[in-house]
Motif scaffolding. Structure first.
Motif, PDB file in Angstrom:
ATOM      1  N   VAL A   3       9.247   2.887   4.227  1.00  0.00           N
ATOM      2  CA  VAL A   3       8.750   4.317   3.285  1.00  0.00           C
ATOM      3  C   VAL A   3       9.768   5.320   3.031  1.00  0.00           C
ATOM      4  O   VAL A   3      10.137   5.797   4.431  1.00  0.00           O
ATOM      5  CB  VAL A   3       7.324   4.738   4.091  1.00  0.00           C
ATOM      6  CG1 VAL A   3       6.895   5.797   3.073  1.00  0.00           C
ATOM      7  CG2 VAL A   3       6.376   3.368   3.964  1.00  0.00           C
ATOM      8  N   PRO A   4      10.278   5.534   2.198  1.00  0.00           N
ATOM      9  CA  PRO A   4      11.376   6.634   2.110  1.00  0.00           C
ATOM     10  C   PRO A   4      10.638   7.852   2.719  1.00  0.00           C
ATOM     11  O   PRO A   4       9.508   8.368   2.059  1.00  0.00           O
ATOM     12  CB  PRO A   4      11.810   6.750   0.690  1.00  0.00           C
ATOM     13  CG  PRO A   4      10.822   6.255   0.093  1.00  0.00           C
ATOM     14  CD  PRO A   4       9.897   5.142   1.039  1.00  0.00           C
TER      15      PRO A   4
ATOM     16  N   VAL B 251       0.762  -1.166  -0.141  1.00  0.00           N
ATOM     17  CA  VAL B 251      -0.178   0.000   0.198  1.00  0.00           C
ATOM     18  C   VAL B 251       0.833   1.268   0.130  1.00  0.00           C
ATOM     19  O   VAL B 251       0.380   2.137  -0.776  1.00  0.00           O
ATOM     20  CB  VAL B 251      -1.062  -0.244   1.166  1.00  0.00           C
ATOM     21  CG1 VAL B 251      -0.290   0.208   2.474  1.00  0.00           C
ATOM     22  CG2 VAL B 251      -2.126   1.055   1.046  1.00  0.00           C
ATOM     23  N   GLU B 252       2.107   1.007   0.491  1.00  0.00           N
ATOM     24  CA  GLU B 252       2.788   2.380   0.725  1.00  0.00           C
ATOM     25  C   GLU B 252       3.665   2.590  -0.727  1.00  0.00           C
ATOM     26  O   GLU B 252       3.999   3.906  -0.703  1.00  0.00           O
ATOM     27  CB  GLU B 252       3.888   2.317   2.012  1.00  0.00           C
ATOM     28  CG  GLU B 252       4.953   1.202   1.674  1.00  0.00           C
ATOM     29  CD  GLU B 252       4.772  -0.080   1.921  1.00  0.00           C
ATOM     30  OE1 GLU B 252       5.432  -0.932   1.783  1.00  0.00           O
ATOM     31  OE2 GLU B 252       3.362  -0.705   2.109  1.00  0.00           O
ATOM     32  N   ARG B 253       3.542   1.953  -1.702  1.00  0.00           N
ATOM     33  CA  ARG B 253       4.338   2.164  -2.920  1.00  0.00           C
ATOM     34  C   ARG B 253       3.299   2.424  -4.000  1.00  0.00           C
ATOM     35  O   ARG B 253       3.593   3.053  -4.929  1.00  0.00           O
ATOM     36  CB  ARG B 253       4.835   0.837  -3.384  1.00  0.00           C
ATOM     37  CG  ARG B 253       5.785   0.254  -2.453  1.00  0.00           C
ATOM     38  CD  ARG B 253       7.145   0.854  -2.140  1.00  0.00           C
ATOM     39  NE  ARG B 253       8.204   0.098  -0.968  1.00  0.00           N
ATOM     40  CZ  ARG B 253       8.792  -0.964  -1.270  1.00  0.00           C
ATOM     41  NH1 ARG B 253       9.120  -1.253  -2.693  1.00  0.00           N
ATOM     42  NH2 ARG B 253       9.420  -1.381  -0.465  1.00  0.00           N
TER      43      ARG B 253
ATOM     44  N   LEU C 263      10.267   0.297  -6.344  1.00  0.00           N
ATOM     45  CA  LEU C 263      10.006  -1.101  -6.464  1.00  0.00           C
ATOM     46  C   LEU C 263      11.070  -1.852  -5.450  1.00  0.00           C
ATOM     47  O   LEU C 263      10.532  -2.403  -4.505  1.00  0.00           O
ATOM     48  CB  LEU C 263       9.865  -1.860  -7.470  1.00  0.00           C
ATOM     49  CG  LEU C 263       8.748  -1.468  -8.559  1.00  0.00           C
ATOM     50  CD1 LEU C 263       9.100  -2.308  -9.754  1.00  0.00           C
ATOM     51  CD2 LEU C 263       7.440  -1.668  -8.029  1.00  0.00           C
ATOM     52  N   GLY C 264      12.389  -1.422  -5.588  1.00  0.00           N
ATOM     53  CA  GLY C 264      13.360  -1.614  -4.592  1.00  0.00           C
ATOM     54  C   GLY C 264      13.843  -3.189  -5.309  1.00  0.00           C
ATOM     55  O   GLY C 264      13.144  -3.910  -5.879  1.00  0.00           O
ATOM     56  N   THR C 265      14.986  -3.586  -5.061  1.00  0.00           N
ATOM     57  CA  THR C 265      15.743  -4.517  -5.564  1.00  0.00           C
ATOM     58  C   THR C 265      16.620  -5.079  -4.446  1.00  0.00           C
ATOM     59  O   THR C 265      17.056  -4.743  -3.445  1.00  0.00           O
ATOM     60  CB  THR C 265      16.860  -4.086  -6.648  1.00  0.00           C
ATOM     61  OG1 THR C 265      17.699  -3.202  -6.365  1.00  0.00           O
ATOM     62  CG2 THR C 265      16.013  -3.590  -7.995  1.00  0.00           C
TER      63      THR C 265
END
Length: 328
Positions: free
Chosen positions: A314-315, A43-45, A158-160
């Motif tokens: 969350v950044p 949800v936070e993305r 998305l992040g890896t």
């Protein structure tokens, strides 16, 4: 946009929340397959993805504005105004247009390379004057800005689990695969806009050119040469999907089900085109609603498993290093 999504993303202030909400509406209205997959993200993305899509859609609508019949010169002026607004927004975190405020905020939160937006707008501008592509290499040069950069913009969101540069080629390929799928599905609609995106050399290998496509669109009649060309285009696009697929495993576990769902749904459009015997000159092929629901349900099941094993991150604005590059 739900309060839950905005709160989870740490987005505060009524103007900024409204800007993100407008982007979500654009995604829901125009990107049905993409929007469905986005609903499966943590949800936070989701807000960041809506912002990226909303800005891209806004620019695309300027270029493809047929309803008001604006000449290319006026659309170019509007596109340059949007670019100027974005340059200011990326520099200050603001922006005049709601879509610019949202995407500038997202770019700051996730340190998205500003040069990717410049490449995107350059491809959008070329759509005002370029109406076909002689070779696949020519088309790929266009798609770097119109599609590959979208995949690259998404990576920080998305992040890896691997260095980002390792995942980048696969993310770019996925953006290209999605756009090539649209190009095949939308052949008829693009003809109405005066454009042919499928490479001329691929079409010519089967005896197809623009006049033949326009004749088929105008008369509703079929020609086996057109079908054969589209079959080859289908094969080329599936090759790009194969190039993109290994990148899914390089993403953070909590986002993999969403991207896998988008991958399956978009590749399913090719299956729908084939099932319709490649008659995309005359009508748009769609994935049956039941099939979409089944794929989404499978994605949801994978998400539930992934979410119980990981915690959201969350950044905050300014926490991630500043975006690289500059908008040219």
């Amino acid at each position: 946009m739900s309060r839950r999504e905005l709160d989870a993303a740490g987005i505060s202030g009524p103007d900024l929340r409204d800007a993100y909400a407008r982007c979500r509406k654009l995604n829901a209205r125009h990107g049905r397959t993409y929007f469905l997959a986005t609903r499966l993200l943590p949800v936070e993305r989701r807000c960041a993805v809506h912002a990226l899509y909303g800005f891209a859609r806004w620019a695309d609508d300027i270029v493809d504005d047929l309803d008001r019949g604006q000449p290319p010169e006026e659309r170019d002026r509007l596109l340059r105004l949007l670019e100027s607004d974005l340059v200011h927004g990326l520099r200050t975190g603001g922006g005049g247009q709601p879509v610019v405020r949202a995407v500038a905020d997202t770019a700051g939160r996730y340190a998205i390379d500003h040069g990717l937006f410049a490449d995107f707008l350059a491809s959008m501008r070329s759509d005002l004057t370029v109406t076909d592509y002689p070779t696949y290499a020519d088309l790929c040069a266009y798609m770097h800005g119109s599609a590959a950069v979208i995949g690259l913009q998404m990576l920080p969101v998305l992040g890896t689990v691997v260095p980002r540069e390792e995942a980048a080629p696969h993310a770019a390929a996925l953006g290209v695969a999605f756009q090539l799928t649209n190009f095949l599905r939308d052949v008829g609609e693009d003809l109405d806009r005066g454009r042919v995106y499928l490479p001329a050399d691929l079409l010519a290998a089967h005896g197809v050119d623009r006049p033949l496509l326009e004749w088929s669109r105008r008369t509703g009649r079929h020609d086996p040469r057109i079908r054969n060309a589209f079959v080859e285009a289908d094969a080329v696009i599936r090759t790009v999907y194969r190039e993109a697929e290994p990148g899914i495993a390089m993403l953070e576990p909590r986002v993999r089900p969403c991207i896998r769902t988008a991958f399956v749904l978009y590749r399913g459009i090719l299956d729908a085109v084939a099932a319709d015997d490649y008659r995309v000159v005359h009508r748009r092929s769609v994935v049956p609603r039941r099939r979409r629901a089944v794929v989404a349900a499978a994605g949801l099941a994978r998400i539930l498993g992934a979410r119980v094993r990981t915690r959201p991150t969350v950044p905050e604005p300014g926490v991630v290093a500043g975006a690289e590059g500059s908008l040219r």
